[in-house]
Write a protein that holds these residues in place. Structure first.
Motif, PDB file in Angstrom:
ATOM      1  N   PRO A 182       0.826  -1.208   0.000  1.00  0.00           N
ATOM      2  CA  PRO A 182       0.000   0.000   0.000  1.00  0.00           C
ATOM      3  C   PRO A 182       0.861   1.258   0.000  1.00  0.00           C
ATOM      4  O   PRO A 182       1.983   1.259   0.508  1.00  0.00           O
ATOM      5  CB  PRO A 182      -0.790  -0.120   1.301  1.00  0.00           C
ATOM      6  CG  PRO A 182       0.053  -0.982   2.177  1.00  0.00           C
ATOM      7  CD  PRO A 182       0.755  -1.937   1.251  1.00  0.00           C
ATOM      8  N   LEU A 183       0.331   2.304  -0.595  1.00  0.00           N
ATOM      9  CA  LEU A 183       0.971   3.605  -0.554  1.00  0.00           C
ATOM     10  C   LEU A 183       0.558   4.276   0.747  1.00  0.00           C
ATOM     11  O   LEU A 183      -0.639   4.480   0.986  1.00  0.00           O
ATOM     12  CB  LEU A 183       0.529   4.463  -1.746  1.00  0.00           C
ATOM     13  CG  LEU A 183       0.930   5.934  -1.688  1.00  0.00           C
ATOM     14  CD1 LEU A 183       2.441   6.079  -1.815  1.00  0.00           C
ATOM     15  CD2 LEU A 183       0.206   6.728  -2.758  1.00  0.00           C
ATOM     16  N   ALA A 233      -3.415   4.916   4.144  1.00  0.00           N
ATOM     17  CA  ALA A 233      -2.877   3.945   3.188  1.00  0.00           C
ATOM     18  C   ALA A 233      -3.872   3.820   2.051  1.00  0.00           C
ATOM     19  O   ALA A 233      -5.082   3.767   2.271  1.00  0.00           O
ATOM     20  CB  ALA A 233      -2.675   2.594   3.863  1.00  0.00           C
ATOM     21  N   GLU A 234      -3.342   3.782   0.839  1.00  0.00           N
ATOM     22  CA  GLU A 234      -4.157   3.617  -0.356  1.00  0.00           C
ATOM     23  C   GLU A 234      -3.849   2.275  -0.996  1.00  0.00           C
ATOM     24  O   GLU A 234      -2.704   1.819  -0.979  1.00  0.00           O
ATOM     25  CB  GLU A 234      -3.836   4.695  -1.392  1.00  0.00           C
ATOM     26  CG  GLU A 234      -4.240   6.081  -1.027  1.00  0.00           C
ATOM     27  CD  GLU A 234      -3.919   7.084  -2.139  1.00  0.00           C
ATOM     28  OE1 GLU A 234      -3.225   6.724  -3.123  1.00  0.00           O
ATOM     29  OE2 GLU A 234      -4.356   8.233  -2.006  1.00  0.00           O
ATOM     30  N   ASP A 235      -4.874   1.672  -1.597  1.00  0.00           N
ATOM     31  CA  ASP A 235      -4.650   0.444  -2.355  1.00  0.00           C
ATOM     32  C   ASP A 235      -4.204   0.800  -3.772  1.00  0.00           C
ATOM     33  O   ASP A 235      -3.993   1.983  -4.104  1.00  0.00           O
ATOM     34  CB  ASP A 235      -5.891  -0.446  -2.339  1.00  0.00           C
ATOM     35  CG  ASP A 235      -7.090   0.158  -3.072  1.00  0.00           C
ATOM     36  OD1 ASP A 235      -6.951   1.200  -3.754  1.00  0.00           O
ATOM     37  OD2 ASP A 235      -8.185  -0.436  -2.964  1.00  0.00           O
ATOM     38  N   ASP A 236      -4.045  -0.196  -4.611  1.00  0.00           N
ATOM     39  CA  ASP A 236      -3.566   0.017  -5.989  1.00  0.00           C
ATOM     40  C   ASP A 236      -4.477   0.919  -6.806  1.00  0.00           C
ATOM     41  O   ASP A 236      -4.040   1.538  -7.772  1.00  0.00           O
ATOM     42  CB  ASP A 236      -3.424  -1.327  -6.717  1.00  0.00           C
ATOM     43  CG  ASP A 236      -2.287  -2.167  -6.151  1.00  0.00           C
ATOM     44  OD1 ASP A 236      -1.395  -1.604  -5.499  1.00  0.00           O
ATOM     45  OD2 ASP A 236      -2.311  -3.389  -6.370  1.00  0.00           O
ATOM     46  N   LYS A 282      -7.762   3.945  -3.482  1.00  0.00           N
ATOM     47  CA  LYS A 282      -8.796   4.006  -2.446  1.00  0.00           C
ATOM     48  C   LYS A 282      -8.141   3.975  -1.068  1.00  0.00           C
ATOM     49  O   LYS A 282      -7.253   3.159  -0.809  1.00  0.00           O
ATOM     50  CB  LYS A 282      -9.752   2.811  -2.588  1.00  0.00           C
ATOM     51  CG  LYS A 282     -10.839   2.808  -1.533  1.00  0.00           C
ATOM     52  CD  LYS A 282     -11.743   1.602  -1.671  1.00  0.00           C
ATOM     53  CE  LYS A 282     -12.769   1.629  -0.544  1.00  0.00           C
ATOM     54  NZ  LYS A 282     -13.533   0.404  -0.456  1.00  0.00           N
ATOM     55  N   VAL A 283      -8.586   4.863  -0.170  1.00  0.00           N
ATOM     56  CA  VAL A 283      -8.075   4.882   1.196  1.00  0.00           C
ATOM     57  C   VAL A 283      -8.612   3.651   1.916  1.00  0.00           C
ATOM     58  O   VAL A 283      -9.825   3.442   1.996  1.00  0.00           O
ATOM     59  CB  VAL A 283      -8.487   6.181   1.932  1.00  0.00           C
ATOM     60  CG1 VAL A 283      -8.109   6.119   3.404  1.00  0.00           C
ATOM     61  CG2 VAL A 283      -7.828   7.396   1.271  1.00  0.00           C
ATOM     62  N   VAL A 284      -7.693   2.834   2.431  1.00  0.00           N
ATOM     63  CA  VAL A 284      -8.067   1.577   3.077  1.00  0.00           C
ATOM     64  C   VAL A 284      -7.520   1.456   4.499  1.00  0.00           C
ATOM     65  O   VAL A 284      -7.681   0.421   5.143  1.00  0.00           O
ATOM     66  CB  VAL A 284      -7.623   0.363   2.227  1.00  0.00           C
ATOM     67  CG1 VAL A 284      -8.427   0.298   0.935  1.00  0.00           C
ATOM     68  CG2 VAL A 284      -6.125   0.404   1.951  1.00  0.00           C
ATOM     69  N   GLY A 285      -6.897   2.519   5.005  1.00  0.00           N
ATOM     70  CA  GLY A 285      -6.393   2.489   6.379  1.00  0.00           C
ATOM     71  C   GLY A 285      -5.985   3.864   6.845  1.00  0.00           C
ATOM     72  O   GLY A 285      -5.747   4.769   6.037  1.00  0.00           O
ATOM     73  N   ARG A 335      -8.591  -6.167   3.908  1.00  0.00           N
ATOM     74  CA  ARG A 335      -7.276  -5.954   3.291  1.00  0.00           C
ATOM     75  C   ARG A 335      -6.189  -6.557   4.169  1.00  0.00           C
ATOM     76  O   ARG A 335      -6.251  -6.521   5.382  1.00  0.00           O
ATOM     77  CB  ARG A 335      -6.997  -4.461   3.113  1.00  0.00           C
ATOM     78  CG  ARG A 335      -8.071  -3.702   2.382  1.00  0.00           C
ATOM     79  CD  ARG A 335      -8.261  -4.257   0.968  1.00  0.00           C
ATOM     80  NE  ARG A 335      -9.356  -3.584   0.309  1.00  0.00           N
ATOM     81  CZ  ARG A 335      -9.207  -2.868  -0.788  1.00  0.00           C
ATOM     82  NH1 ARG A 335      -8.044  -2.740  -1.345  1.00  0.00           N
ATOM     83  NH2 ARG A 335     -10.238  -2.285  -1.329  1.00  0.00           N
ATOM     84  N   PHE A 336      -5.143  -7.065   3.541  1.00  0.00           N
ATOM     85  CA  PHE A 336      -4.035  -7.650   4.268  1.00  0.00           C
ATOM     86  C   PHE A 336      -2.801  -6.771   4.115  1.00  0.00           C
ATOM     87  O   PHE A 336      -2.524  -6.285   3.028  1.00  0.00           O
ATOM     88  CB  PHE A 336      -3.734  -9.061   3.745  1.00  0.00           C
ATOM     89  CG  PHE A 336      -2.619  -9.728   4.476  1.00  0.00           C
ATOM     90  CD1 PHE A 336      -2.817 -10.265   5.733  1.00  0.00           C
ATOM     91  CD2 PHE A 336      -1.355  -9.801   3.917  1.00  0.00           C
ATOM     92  CE1 PHE A 336      -1.781 -10.876   6.420  1.00  0.00           C
ATOM     93  CE2 PHE A 336      -0.312 -10.404   4.589  1.00  0.00           C
ATOM     94  CZ  PHE A 336      -0.527 -10.939   5.847  1.00  0.00           C
ATOM     95  N   GLY A 337      -2.078  -6.546   5.204  1.00  0.00           N
ATOM     96  CA  GLY A 337      -0.821  -5.808   5.168  1.00  0.00           C
ATOM     97  C   GLY A 337      -0.955  -4.314   5.362  1.00  0.00           C
ATOM     98  O   GLY A 337       0.050  -3.615   5.472  1.00  0.00           O
ATOM     99  N   ILE A 338      -2.168  -3.800   5.413  1.00  0.00           N
ATOM    100  CA  ILE A 338      -2.380  -2.356   5.534  1.00  0.00           C
ATOM    101  C   ILE A 338      -1.954  -1.875   6.923  1.00  0.00           C
ATOM    102  O   ILE A 338      -1.235  -0.886   7.062  1.00  0.00           O
ATOM    103  CB  ILE A 338      -3.858  -1.991   5.272  1.00  0.00           C
ATOM    104  CG1 ILE A 338      -4.307  -2.495   3.898  1.00  0.00           C
ATOM    105  CG2 ILE A 338      -4.081  -0.492   5.431  1.00  0.00           C
ATOM    106  CD1 ILE A 338      -3.549  -1.955   2.732  1.00  0.00           C
TER     107      ILE A 338
END
Length: 173
Positions: free
Chosen positions: A4-5, A66-69, A72-75, A103-106
């Motif tokens: 994640p970014l 954190a953004e996904d690919d 989208k903000v996911v954390g 989501r995993f790893g966020i």
């Protein structure tokens, strides 16, 4: 993208952060807090509060998302100086960490960035409070090198006393 970014939060992220936070409370604290309180949490009201808080962010407080690919903000994570009875000291505190449960790893990415930023700022320890009965969160923080340090503190939610325990991690090693 390899993960994640993680980036600084902006005011435009408040609605997404509130959605993640409310869903996180409803999931993580089911059975640990009054269900009527959890059911009454409102994303729009939380987002309004979050925007007001974000507009007056105290010095030293850092909000990360954190953004996904797909962007989208996911954390969301928030850290800053440790609040010790209303005064601040030289330690860091992780105030919040919430992720989209699907989501995993966020959470790991957000926590690593918070720890890195606090270590670079010269803070010697990071502390955090976790609801005593939240076994999943406690395992996550223990996996990340945090240990319960013996401090406990209850807080009240809708008339129910909810015990929290404090975790600590050295940032100097």
């Amino acid at each position: 993208m390899s993960g994640p970014l993680v980036r600084p939060m902006t005011a435009d992220d408040c609605e997404h952060v509130s959605d993640i936070r409310v869903r996180g409370w409803r999931t993580a604290y089911r059975g640990l807090m009054p269900q009527s309180y959890l059911d009454g949490l409102d994303v729009a009201e939380d987002a309004e509060r979050r925007r007001a808080l974000f507009a007056r962010t105290p010095v030293g407080m850092v909000n990360l998302v954190a953004e996904d690919d797909d962007g989208k903000v996911v954390g969301w994570a928030c850290h800053g100086p440790y609040r010790d009875g209303g005064s601040l000291n030289e330690d860091a505190e992780l105030y919040a960490l919430y992720v989209d449960a699907a989501r995993f790893g966020i959470g790991r990415a957000l926590l690593q960035e918070s720890v890195r930023g606090c270590a670079e700022a010269g803070q010697g320890r990071m502390l955090l409070w976790v609801v005593e009965g939240n076994a999943r969160a406690r395992r996550f923080y223990e996996w990340a090198g945090f240990r319960a340090d013996g401090a406990e503190e209850p807080f009240e939610v809708a008339g129910a006393v909810v015990p929290e325990v404090r975790y600590a991690r050295d940032l100097t090693g």
